[in-house]
Design an enzyme around this catalytic site. Structure first.
Site, mmCIF file in Angstrom:
data_model
loop_
_atom_site.group_PDB
_atom_site.id
_atom_site.type_symbol
_atom_site.label_atom_id
_atom_site.label_comp_id
_atom_site.label_asym_id
_atom_site.label_seq_id
_atom_site.Cartn_x
_atom_site.Cartn_y
_atom_site.Cartn_z
ATOM 1 N N HIS A 128 -2.432 -2.312 -9.623
ATOM 2 C CA HIS A 128 -3.457 -1.754 -8.746
ATOM 3 C C HIS A 128 -4.678 -2.653 -8.789
ATOM 4 O O HIS A 128 -4.996 -3.213 -9.836
ATOM 5 C CB HIS A 128 -3.835 -0.327 -9.194
ATOM 6 C CG HIS A 128 -4.514 0.450 -8.138
ATOM 7 N ND1 HIS A 128 -5.863 0.365 -7.928
ATOM 8 C CD2 HIS A 128 -4.021 1.291 -7.194
ATOM 9 C CE1 HIS A 128 -6.186 1.141 -6.904
ATOM 10 N NE2 HIS A 128 -5.088 1.712 -6.436
ATOM 11 N N HIS A 166 0.872 -1.185 0.000
ATOM 12 C CA HIS A 166 0.000 0.000 0.000
ATOM 13 C C HIS A 166 0.910 1.236 0.000
ATOM 14 O O HIS A 166 1.746 1.393 -0.879
ATOM 15 C CB HIS A 166 -0.908 -0.111 1.241
ATOM 16 C CG HIS A 166 -2.077 0.814 1.302
ATOM 17 N ND1 HIS A 166 -2.446 1.657 0.296
ATOM 18 C CD2 HIS A 166 -2.988 1.025 2.308
ATOM 19 C CE1 HIS A 166 -3.524 2.341 0.647
ATOM 20 N NE2 HIS A 166 -3.874 1.979 1.875
ATOM 21 N N ASP A 172 2.378 5.558 -6.536
ATOM 22 C CA ASP A 172 3.628 5.481 -5.779
ATOM 23 C C ASP A 172 4.870 5.467 -6.655
ATOM 24 O O ASP A 172 5.981 5.572 -6.151
ATOM 25 C CB ASP A 172 3.624 4.229 -4.882
ATOM 26 C CG ASP A 172 2.678 4.386 -3.705
ATOM 27 O OD1 ASP A 172 2.582 5.509 -3.186
ATOM 28 O OD2 ASP A 172 2.036 3.407 -3.307
HETATM 29 N N1 CMC Z 1 4.939 -6.364 -10.281
HETATM 30 C C1 CMC Z 1 4.846 -7.530 -10.946
HETATM 31 N N2 CMC Z 1 3.698 -8.242 -11.083
HETATM 32 C C2 CMC Z 1 2.597 -7.725 -10.509
HETATM 33 C C3 CMC Z 1 2.620 -6.517 -9.805
HETATM 34 C C4 CMC Z 1 3.846 -5.838 -9.707
HETATM 35 N N3 CMC Z 1 3.936 -4.672 -9.046
HETATM 36 N N4 CMC Z 1 1.393 -6.261 -9.338
HETATM 37 C C5 CMC Z 1 0.614 -7.276 -9.734
HETATM 38 N N5 CMC Z 1 1.340 -8.168 -10.439
HETATM 39 C C6 CMC Z 1 0.847 -9.406 -11.077
HETATM 40 C C7 CMC Z 1 0.715 -10.535 -10.073
HETATM 41 O O1 CMC Z 1 1.902 -11.278 -9.974
HETATM 42 C C8 CMC Z 1 -0.440 -11.308 -10.640
HETATM 43 O O2 CMC Z 1 0.056 -12.070 -11.729
HETATM 44 P P1 CMC Z 1 -0.564 -13.529 -12.061
HETATM 45 O O3 CMC Z 1 -2.025 -13.315 -12.326
HETATM 46 O O4 CMC Z 1 0.217 -13.971 -13.239
HETATM 47 O O5 CMC Z 1 -0.322 -14.338 -10.810
HETATM 48 C C9 CMC Z 1 -1.345 -10.225 -11.234
HETATM 49 O O6 CMC Z 1 -0.489 -9.143 -11.529
HETATM 50 C C10 CMC Z 1 -2.436 -9.756 -10.280
HETATM 51 O O7 CMC Z 1 -1.834 -9.487 -9.009
HETATM 52 P P2 CMC Z 1 -2.639 -9.475 -7.641
HETATM 53 O O8 CMC Z 1 -1.671 -9.630 -6.521
HETATM 54 O O9 CMC Z 1 -3.779 -10.429 -7.683
HETATM 55 O O10 CMC Z 1 -3.248 -8.018 -7.641
HETATM 56 P P3 CMC Z 1 -3.913 -7.314 -6.407
HETATM 57 O O11 CMC Z 1 -5.036 -6.534 -6.943
HETATM 58 O O12 CMC Z 1 -4.209 -8.295 -5.335
HETATM 59 O O13 CMC Z 1 -2.745 -6.367 -5.852
HETATM 60 C C11 CMC Z 1 -1.265 -4.549 -5.605
HETATM 61 C C12 CMC Z 1 -2.659 -5.009 -6.097
HETATM 62 C C13 CMC Z 1 -1.183 -3.046 -5.696
HETATM 63 C C14 CMC Z 1 -1.071 -4.982 -4.142
HETATM 64 C C15 CMC Z 1 -0.177 -5.196 -6.492
HETATM 65 O O14 CMC Z 1 -0.322 -4.733 -7.813
HETATM 66 C C16 CMC Z 1 1.235 -4.928 -5.978
HETATM 67 O O15 CMC Z 1 1.728 -5.707 -5.151
HETATM 68 N N6 CMC Z 1 1.924 -3.846 -6.463
HETATM 69 C C17 CMC Z 1 3.232 -3.478 -5.946
HETATM 70 C C18 CMC Z 1 3.082 -2.660 -4.659
HETATM 71 C C19 CMC Z 1 2.566 -1.279 -4.951
HETATM 72 O O16 CMC Z 1 3.021 -0.580 -5.835
HETATM 73 N N7 CMC Z 1 1.603 -0.848 -4.132
HETATM 74 C C20 CMC Z 1 0.988 0.490 -4.242
HETATM 75 C C21 CMC Z 1 -0.432 0.384 -4.704
HETATM 76 S S1 CMC Z 1 -1.158 1.918 -5.276
HETATM 77 C C22 CMC Z 1 -1.154 3.033 -3.977
HETATM 78 C C23 CMC Z 1 -1.524 2.492 -2.662
HETATM 79 O O17 CMC Z 1 -2.490 1.771 -2.510
HETATM 80 O O18 CMC Z 1 -0.813 2.836 -1.707
#
Ligand code: CMC
Length: 394
Positions: free
Chosen positions: A276, A237, A330
């Site tokens: 996201h 987050h 971010d």
């Molecule tokens: N890098 C590489 N792969 C990713 C990333 C990433 N940053 N984010 C998602 N994926 C892939 C993930 O591996 C999965 O792939 P597959 O379907 O092949 O297994 C797919 O995308 C969906 O991922 P998810 O974990 O189910 O997505 P989610 O909606 O549960 O998570 C998230 C959203 C923001 C936690 C995630 O995208 C993430 O971990 N991002 C990196 C951390 C980040 O930048 N966080 C800030 C978010 S925005 C501002 C805030 O909220 O503070």
């Protein structure tokens, strides 16, 4: 095993409704709200109906805070009154100041903020007022005090003298002033103000939801904000912004970005600042922050960070854009903050400083028509297990 992402029908509730399971509550509507809306397919964000791009161009953090809290743009008089109140409430209780400035210099500043907000609540003169005016004063006090808490802690841990709030300066400029001990130039204060507007609100993200869950028990606003701060701290987050810069450090130069990103994706590591839950395209906030990151890079003739950022963006969109993974808020914020002289471990506290208004707006809105949050877990354990006395266990 149940699917990770789909909504799965699991059975029937005692009341006859269908039990559904959605990992991470994806797609679940948990509240009605008129505060903000995200169009994740088009990459659009509105606060109370106003596009974020318009607010970034024409508004200020104070005006946007008013809009979020009260539901409409303020008149000139209303904004003047609100601004005066925000400035008056910036001072933190002396015992909280003493505590912050005597805390050890090594904890993460997000942990200091949790302590400081909880501590400050004990001295809140409106602590026991439950009327709308009392609640608003409590909320505005917290929003006004968080920047002071962050700046005081930073000054103390670096052995510098505390700089009290300057009532002549707006919210964003005053923070930079208290942090650096000198007034920021107008342009930098404005860029920081825009960053604050962009981070002020974002629907039912994890920290806002945490605040709402706490408030739905009819606990106090300080407890709700402390829950939110603890939640925002996590790297998935608000903690992502600090880690983006750590990643850029590790990469070192733009020509090493390709190898780094491809390896990370191969090893199923996350690239911070991308992806996201709601946006499946470019986050509109990231688009605006990227412009300022580019602008500041040119202004300071230091383009290494933005070049690395843009290279990573290009590779990520090429490799995983089809999965809906794009830069989020971010990714470029850290580059902007770095040029504004904000230390890296204050990036997430600075996010807190902006988002406190979104938390407060949702808590106020939800509790006006409150129902305690109480989801269920689908039990996957055994139906019956014999109790074995301890001496017979192996
Ligand atoms: N890098 C590489 N792969 C990713 C990333 C990433 N940053 N984010 C998602 N994926 C892939 C993930 O591996 C999965 O792939 P597959 O379907 O092949 O297994 C797919 O995308 C969906 O991922 P998810 O974990 O189910 O997505 P989610 O909606 O549960 O998570 C998230 C959203 C923001 C936690 C995630 O995208 C993430 O971990 N991002 C990196 C951390 C980040 O930048 N966080 C800030 C978010 S925005 C501002 C805030 O909220 O503070």
């Amino acid at each position: 095993m149940h699917s990770n992402k789909e909504m799965v029908k699991m059975g029937v509730l005692e009341t006859g409704g269908v039990i559904q399971y959605s990992k991470g509550l994806e797609g679940v509507i948990a509240a009605l709200s008129s505060i903000s809306a995200i169009d994740g397919a088009q990459g659009k964000l509105i606060y109370r109906g106003i596009p974020i791009e318009m607010l970034a161009k024409y508004s200020t953090y104070e005006e946007t805070a008013y809009l979020l809290l009260y539901g409409e743009l303020p008149t000139k008089n209303a904004l003047d009154e609100f601004t005066v109140l925000m400035r008056e409430l910036r001072h933190i209780p002396p015992k909280v100041e003493m505590c912050i400035t005597e805390l050890p210099p090594n904890p993460h500043p997000m942990d200091i903020l949790k302590v400081a907000v909880a501590h400050s609540g004990l001295y809140d003169p409106d602590q026991y007022r439950c009327c709308r005016e009392g609640v608003m004063r409590k909320v505005i006090r917290i929003i006004a005090q968080i920047p002071t808490m962050i700046a005081y802690y930073h000054r103390a841990r670096t052995g510098q003298e505390i700089v009290p709030p300057n009532p002549e300066l707006g919210h964003a400029a005053n923070f930079l002033y208290m942090l650096h001990g000198k007034e920021p130039d107008e342009e930098e204060a404005r860029i920081f103000d825009i960053a604050m507007i962009l981070h002020a609100e974002h629907g039912l993200n994890a920290s806002t939801f945490a605040a709402m869950v706490t408030a739905s028990t009819l606990s106090d606003i300080n407890s709700a904000i402390v829950s939110a701060i603890g939640t925002l701290k996590g790297p998935l987050h608000g903690g992502a912004n600090e880690r983006v810069l750590k990643m850029l450090d590790e990469i070192g130069t733009p020509d090493r970005a390709e190898e780094y990103v491809l390896n990370a994706l191969k090893e199923k590591r996350r690239i911070m600042g991308f992806g996201h839950r709601v946006y499946k395209t470019y986050d509109p906030r990231a688009r605006i922050l990227k412009e300022y990151a580019e602008y500041l890079s040119k202004k300071y003739n230091d383009t290494k960070w933005i070049e690395m950022g843009e290279k990573i963006e290009e590779i990520m969109i090429r490799e995983v854009g089809k999965k809906g993974i794009f830069p989020n808020v971010d990714f470029y914020s850290g580059i902007v903050y770095q040029f504004l002289g904000i230390p890296r471990d204050l990036f997430t506290p600075v996010f807190t400083m902006a988002r406190s208004v979104g938390w407060a707006a949702h808590v106020c809105e939800y509790t006006q028509n409150n129902r305690i949050f109480r989801p269920r877990a689908y039990y996957t354990g055994p139906d019956y297990v014999e109790y074995v006395p301890i001496e017979q266990r192996r």
